[in-house]
Enzyme design. Structure first.
Site, mmCIF file in Angstrom:
data_model
loop_
_atom_site.group_PDB
_atom_site.id
_atom_site.type_symbol
_atom_site.label_atom_id
_atom_site.label_comp_id
_atom_site.label_asym_id
_atom_site.label_seq_id
_atom_site.Cartn_x
_atom_site.Cartn_y
_atom_site.Cartn_z
ATOM 1 N N GLU A 159 102.537 -21.033 65.375
ATOM 2 C CA GLU A 159 103.930 -20.661 65.656
ATOM 3 C C GLU A 159 104.904 -21.797 65.394
ATOM 4 O O GLU A 159 106.017 -21.577 64.925
ATOM 5 C CB GLU A 159 104.066 -20.165 67.095
ATOM 6 C CG GLU A 159 103.418 -18.816 67.320
ATOM 7 C CD GLU A 159 103.829 -17.784 66.290
ATOM 8 O OE1 GLU A 159 104.871 -17.956 65.621
ATOM 9 O OE2 GLU A 159 103.089 -16.802 66.134
ATOM 10 N N HIS A 207 110.265 -16.512 58.661
ATOM 11 C CA HIS A 207 109.210 -16.872 59.605
ATOM 12 C C HIS A 207 107.960 -16.011 59.380
ATOM 13 O O HIS A 207 106.851 -16.525 59.237
ATOM 14 C CB HIS A 207 109.745 -16.690 61.029
ATOM 15 C CG HIS A 207 108.773 -17.027 62.106
ATOM 16 N ND1 HIS A 207 108.905 -18.125 62.917
ATOM 17 C CD2 HIS A 207 107.636 -16.422 62.499
ATOM 18 C CE1 HIS A 207 107.898 -18.178 63.758
ATOM 19 N NE2 HIS A 207 107.105 -17.139 63.530
ATOM 20 N N GLU A 208 108.160 -14.718 59.302
ATOM 21 C CA GLU A 208 107.016 -13.810 59.155
ATOM 22 C C GLU A 208 106.293 -14.034 57.843
ATOM 23 O O GLU A 208 105.065 -14.030 57.784
ATOM 24 C CB GLU A 208 107.476 -12.352 59.232
ATOM 25 C CG GLU A 208 108.188 -11.973 60.528
ATOM 26 C CD GLU A 208 107.465 -12.442 61.750
ATOM 27 O OE1 GLU A 208 106.227 -12.348 61.794
ATOM 28 O OE2 GLU A 208 108.130 -12.929 62.684
ATOM 29 N N GLU A 264 103.802 -10.369 62.213
ATOM 30 C CA GLU A 264 103.465 -10.654 60.817
ATOM 31 C C GLU A 264 102.163 -10.008 60.345
ATOM 32 O O GLU A 264 101.344 -10.660 59.708
ATOM 33 C CB GLU A 264 103.393 -12.168 60.603
ATOM 34 C CG GLU A 264 102.172 -12.861 61.206
ATOM 35 C CD GLU A 264 102.380 -13.313 62.617
ATOM 36 O OE1 GLU A 264 103.195 -12.721 63.329
ATOM 37 O OE2 GLU A 264 101.705 -14.269 63.031
ATOM 38 N N ASN A 265 101.981 -8.728 60.603
ATOM 39 C CA ASN A 265 100.797 -8.058 60.067
ATOM 40 C C ASN A 265 100.698 -8.325 58.568
ATOM 41 O O ASN A 265 101.702 -8.229 57.856
ATOM 42 C CB ASN A 265 100.895 -6.557 60.294
ATOM 43 C CG ASN A 265 101.177 -6.225 61.730
ATOM 44 O OD1 ASN A 265 100.380 -6.517 62.604
ATOM 45 N ND2 ASN A 265 102.329 -5.649 61.997
HETATM 46 ZN ZN LIG Z 1 105.276 -16.487 64.280
#
Ligand SMILES: [Zn+2]
Ligand SMILES: *[C@@H]1O[C@H](CO)[C@@H](O)[C@H](O)[C@H]1NC(C)=O
Ligand SMILES: *[C@@H]1O[C@H](CO)[C@@H](O)[C@H](O)[C@H]1NC(C)=O
Ligand SMILES: *[C@@H]1O[C@H](CO)[C@@H](O)[C@H](O)[C@H]1NC(C)=O
Ligand SMILES: *[C@@H]1O[C@H](CO)[C@@H](O)[C@H](O)[C@H]1NC(C)=O
Ligand SMILES: *[C@@H]1O[C@H](CO)[C@@H](O)[C@H](O)[C@H]1NC(C)=O
Ligand SMILES: *[C@@H]1O[C@H](CO)[C@@H](O)[C@H](O)[C@H]1NC(C)=O
Ligand SMILES: *[C@@H]1O[C@H](CO)[C@@H](O)[C@H](O)[C@H]1NC(C)=O
Ligand SMILES: *[C@@H]1O[C@H](CO)[C@@H](O)[C@H](O)[C@H]1NC(C)=O
Length: 910
Positions: free
Chosen positions: A377, A354-355, A321-322
């Protein structure tokens, strides 16, 4: 050189966490942290293995003497901003090496007096400045002390500068470095990915910084709390594109883009061919809605002005996830309307959700240190269901958290070797300890307990607390208790809201202790008791965990004469009842199963089978929960049952029990098979319901292997048609994995060789995975042995796929002993060529030994260990110990249960 380069400048927006880069036909710069484990969605096409390994026990480290021997940075310096220039070379040099060069200037301020500068740097060759590895200057009025000496510490990844005098507290300085690194294909830091397009090799320079690889890209203070502003410059060939976290100053050639109301730019990047084939369309379609959902849910606008997402041909995790530039493996972003399955599509939706959740939770607000990774997370793993549900409201995807997170982590968290979600900061230091935090407990238990909290507080209260937390700590760092504080504050300010304990107190029970309870409800006395649930009743834990269950969590539903607790399956615990109530629940299932919700049906099955494994209830009681399945049409309960029955299949498919088991399951699956035949008009249509599509896969797969009439003929005819006209595959993508496997299992060399040709010719990665796993399904020993030989020939099976292919073969009852012999005979070669540095190597041992349940196999396993001590087992060491332990437990279970199970299946199959 005569070649024209142009320079693009990217201003890192806001306070960015540590960072870096990608480049070529696609080039990207990415910042911030996190990688996603690939999840197993909807059964098929799971090329990525998900490690469920446990962290190794902690040892008390001796206290290192010098500051540079500590893995944590000293607290004397903090970075303010970086100017980083990177120049990746997309052609090899004369030695065949791909390199990058770079220049970095970091402004930092001194907050505690020190005459040392310690900054991370790993695998970088630093240019000499007058005999030193770096140059130092003062900013403003500050005068920089002269450098006495500089050196590198390989073990702790540091560049150290010893100064002749101290830096002044409150002053700021600039540290300049010039460096050269290898643009390797190692998937870490600034790395190289390659692919072929129209016969031409293309190179991409890209990045994976999380968790400790930014330091392999440029010297930096590589810790999550060391946030700074980044200005990034990338030098690249004309005709290539550079992407970064922030908006480009120069504009390029967006392949796809769209605008939201506040002119947010959304783009999807991939290989040109994939974009031309419109494989990015689906991701582009769902990104806007998902971002809008989070803006509403968090009550906070998207913090950046653009969102790029890029699919990379080589990528280690599922996605990363930048901030503003999320990287994905191709299967997690690209959807091909013709070739992709429903499972592929769902995975894309949930990974994107999610990202994007991390753009706020994780990037805008970042946990102070890796010990709190579970909150980051676990949070994203929970809200991904909410985001995906908003994008695809007809999927009922929120229910699936039961299968993919709750049940999955119950299996791991019920072992004596489990560990608490929360770790103390001092316990997590080395890169290896940090990467161990990315495990099933962090992701799935984190998701399960946060879901429990949200349902307990109610979603509006939970979201309000979140919003307050995000707004308060924007651009900053937190510890997990900050979130509890903000939730508690909202609880306090919500009229009529009373909770029996503070959020803190309630959550401590679930985060500081390992495991979860089994709650026992005795409907005769009304008593409710609980104890730590352990799958192996003989396992020993020092101190069993004690849980406090807020009464609302046990929330039960009652019928005329039955009681069912944990109604929404929001509680992170199992439930047991007195035998009479079990009987009443079973009779309810058999007469009117729809009186209970889908997830409750799945829960009853999963609880019963696991309580039986733990010897809390009788095995036959667990088996009885599967009787009503003849009437069940929904996916989640079926999937839950099949996962549990899988243990019985593994334990008994080489014994006389299997004949009876097969007859029983055949009887149970037959109506489901007929149901799908009807609703698909004799297999000519695709079921309309999202999860019905998954259950159709189960129906065909189980029906064929249990011998339901018509099933084998059906799949054989499909496969035949495909063999006759290879360009027209009549098999629906959803069914390919199952149909290929069954057709090859019931076919011979012709079917196998055809699959091999199609495998070698496949252009879509997920199609190649389907075929590679299906070829392991043949029952012909010589074909299996030949396939085993292929696995160690990199011209036939890519090196990265070798061990997973051996595992597929071991999954087959005929292939298992062949794979075991093969691995034993070649251990030293396999270990040397495939074992070193491999994340998933332990899965090889796990996979092969799954069926082990005899004394003879236990002896073989022990001998294997002894015989190869001199070779070693690397990252499979723990797995080997666990295999010995599990085999011992299996032997015991089979001894105790075999006769009962045989009797039960025999009685029930007539
Ligand atoms: Zn994650
Ligand atoms: C970084 O770049 C900016 C603008 O390009 C410049 O103003 C600034 O002085 C640079 N800082 C350092 C430390 O080199
Ligand atoms: C770094 O320096 C070492 C020693 O001179 C050399 O062997 C290595 O190839 C260099 N690496 C890079 C990426 O330049
Ligand atoms: C994307 O959305 C457009 C417009 O709603 C639709 O026509 C198209 O089928 C969608 N594409 C995919 C792959 O879902
Ligand atoms: C959303 O945020 C705004 C401003 O930040 C605030 O006034 C409003 O109360 C918030 N709404 C909710 C539901 O928290
Ligand atoms: C049980 O859950 C339902 C649905 O969330 C709720 O309406 C009900 O009030 C709960 N019952 C108890 C006893 O908490
Ligand atoms: C389980 O129940 C069956 C039938 O009620 C009984 O025959 C059997 O002995 C029980 N098994 C165990 C392990 O208690
Ligand atoms: C399915 O096949 C059966 C027999 O082959 C036939 O009777 C029936 O009409 C078919 N149904 C459909 C919807 O095509
Ligand atoms: C194999 O791949 C080539 C190139 O993509 C293609 O032209 C050919 O039609 C494929 N053959 C089959 C049988 O699919």
């Amino acid at each position: 050189m005569g070649r024209v380069y142009y320079v693009s400048k990217n201003v890192g927006l806001g306070m960015l966490v540590l960072a870096t880069i990608a480049l070529a036909t696609i080039i990207a710069l990415s910042i911030a942290y996190d990688k996603e484990r690939a999840k197993n969605r909807g059964k098929p096409e799971n090329e990525a293995t998900d490690s469920t390994s446990m962290p190794t026990p902690l040892t008390t480290p001796s206290t290192p003497k010098e500051p540079w021997d500590h893995y944590r940075l000293p607290d004397s310096l903090v970075p303010v901003s970086y100017n980083v220039t990177l120049w990746p070379r997309l052609r090899p040099n004369a030695d065949g090496m791909y390199l990058f060069t770079g220049y970095s200037a970091v402004i930092f301020s001194c907050v505690k007096e020190t005459d040392l500068i310690i900054i991370h740097s790993n695998k970088l060759n630093l240019t000499n400045f007058y005999g030193h590895h770096a140059k130092l200057s003062g900013l403003g009025d500050a005068t920089a002390p002269t450098i006495q000496k500089t050196w590198l510490v390989v073990k702790t990844h540091y560049l150290v500068l010893q100064l002749r005098s101290a830096l002044a507290v409150g002053a700021s300085y600039v540290l300049h470095t010039e460096f050269q690194g290898e643009l390797a294909d190692d998937l870490e830091g600034f790395y190289r990915s390659e692919y072929t397009e129209d016969g031409v090799k293309k190179v991409v320079a890209t990045s994976q910084m999380q968790a400790t690889y930014a330091r392999k890209t440029f010297p930096c203070f590589d810790e999550p709390a060391m946030k700074a502003v980044f200005t990034v410059t990338i030098i690249h060939d004309q005709g290539t594109v550079a992407l970064s976290n922030g908006r480009e100053i120069e504009s390029f050639y967006p392949l796809l883009w769209t605008k939201l109301s506040h002119s947010l730019q959304i783009r999807i990047w991939a290989r040109r061919k994939a974009i031309e084939d419109r494989q990015g369309d689906y991701a582009l379609n769902v990104t806007g809605p998902i971002l809008q959902f989070y803006e509403h849910y968090y009550n906070a606008t998207y913090p950046l002005s653009k969102s790029d997402q890029i699919a990379l041909p080589d990528f280690n995790a599922g996605a990363m996830e930048n901030w503003g530039l999320v990287t994905y493996r191709e299967t997690a972003l690209l959807y091909d309307p013709i070739m992709s399955s429903t499972g592929n599509k769902e995975r894309i939706t949930t990974v994107i959700a999610h990202e994007l959740a991390h753009m706020w939770f994780g990037n805008l607000v970042t946990l102070q240190w890796w010990n709190d990774l579970w909150l980051n997370e676990g949070f994203a793993s929970y809200v991904e269901y909410l985001g995906a549900d908003y994008a695809e409201p007809t999927w009922n995807i929120k229910d699936q958290i039961i299968l993919y997170d709750v049940h999955k982590v119950f299996a791991v968290d019920a072992l004596a070797s489990s560990h608490p979600l929360s770790r103390r900061e001092e316990e997590v230091n080395t890169p290896a300890q940090i990467s161990e935090m990315f495990n099933t407990i962090s992701y799935s238990k984190g998701a399960a307990v946060l879901r429990m909290l949200s349902e307990f507080l109610t979603e509006p209260v939970f979201a309000k607390g979140l919003s307050s937390y995000l707004n308060t700590f924007a651009f900053g760092n937190t510890v997990y208790t900050d979130l509890w504080d903000h939730l508690q504050q909202v609880v306090k300010n919500t009229p009529g809201m009373h909770i029996p304990h503070t959020v803190h107190n309630i959550m401590n029970r679930w985060t500081l202790q390992m495991g979860f309870p089994v709650v026992t409800i005795d409907t005769r006395t009304g008593s409710i008791t609980q104890k730590h649930f352990l799958l192996d009743p003989d396992s020993v834990v020092d101190r069993p965990s004690q849980f406090k269950l807020p009464p609302r969590l046990v929330n039960s539903t009652t019928g005329e004469d039955w009681v069912l607790a944990n109604t929404n399956v929001s509680g992170y615990f199992r439930v047991n009842y007195d035998l009479d109530n079990w009987d009443r629940l079973l009779s309810l299932l058999n007469t009117n199963h729809q009186a209970l919700s889908i997830i409750n049906r799945a829960q009853i099955i999963d609880d019963a089978f696991n309580l039986a494994r733990a010897k809390i209830i009788n095995t036959t009681l667990a088996l009885r929960t599967s009787k009503y399945l003849a009437k069940e049409r929904d996916y989640i309960p079926w999937e839950s049952a099949l996962r549990n029955l899988d243990y019985y299949i593994l334990m008994f498919d080489r014994t006389e029990v299997y004949g009876a088991l097969q007859l029983y399951l055949k009887k149970q699956i037959q109506p489901l098979f007929e149901y799908f035949k009807t609703i698909t008009a004799n297999w000519t249509k695709v079921p309309t319901g999202h999860t019905d599509r998954y259950n159709q896969i189960n129906a065909i797969g189980i029906a064929c292997s249990m011998g339901v009439d018509g099933c084998r003929e059906l799949i054989k005819s499909w496969y035949r048609q495909w063999m006759e006209s290879p360009h027209h595959n009549p098999i629906h993508p959803n069914l390919k994995t199952t149909v290929y496997c069954s057709a090859i299992a019931f076919g011979g060399v012709e079917e196998w060789d055809f699959a091999w040709r199609m495998f070698k010719n496949a252009t879509l990665a997920s199609e190649a995975v389907r075929l590679r796993s299906a070829m392991a399904c043949t029952k012909v020993p010589w074909l299996l042995n030949r396939y085993l030989e292929y696995t160690l020939d990199p011209t036939k099976i890519r090196k990265q796929d070798a061990t997973s292919t051996i595992q597929y073969i071991a999954r087959n009852v005929v292939g298992m002993p062949l794979a075991w012999n093969f691995v034993r005979a070649r251990w030293s070669y396999i270990f040397q060529h495939y074992g070193r540095g491999s994340f998933s190597f332990s899965n090889l041992v796990n996979g092969i030994t799954k069926r082990f349940s005899t004394d003879f196999e236990l002896q073989e396993l022990k001998k294997f260990k002894e015989d190869n001590l001199h070779v070693g087992f690397g990252s499979a060491t723990l797995a080997l110990e666990q295999a010995i332990e599990k085999t011992t437990a299996n032997i015991k279970w089979v001894t105790e249960n075999k006769a009962h199970v045989l009797k039960w299946f025999t009685e029930e199959s007539t």
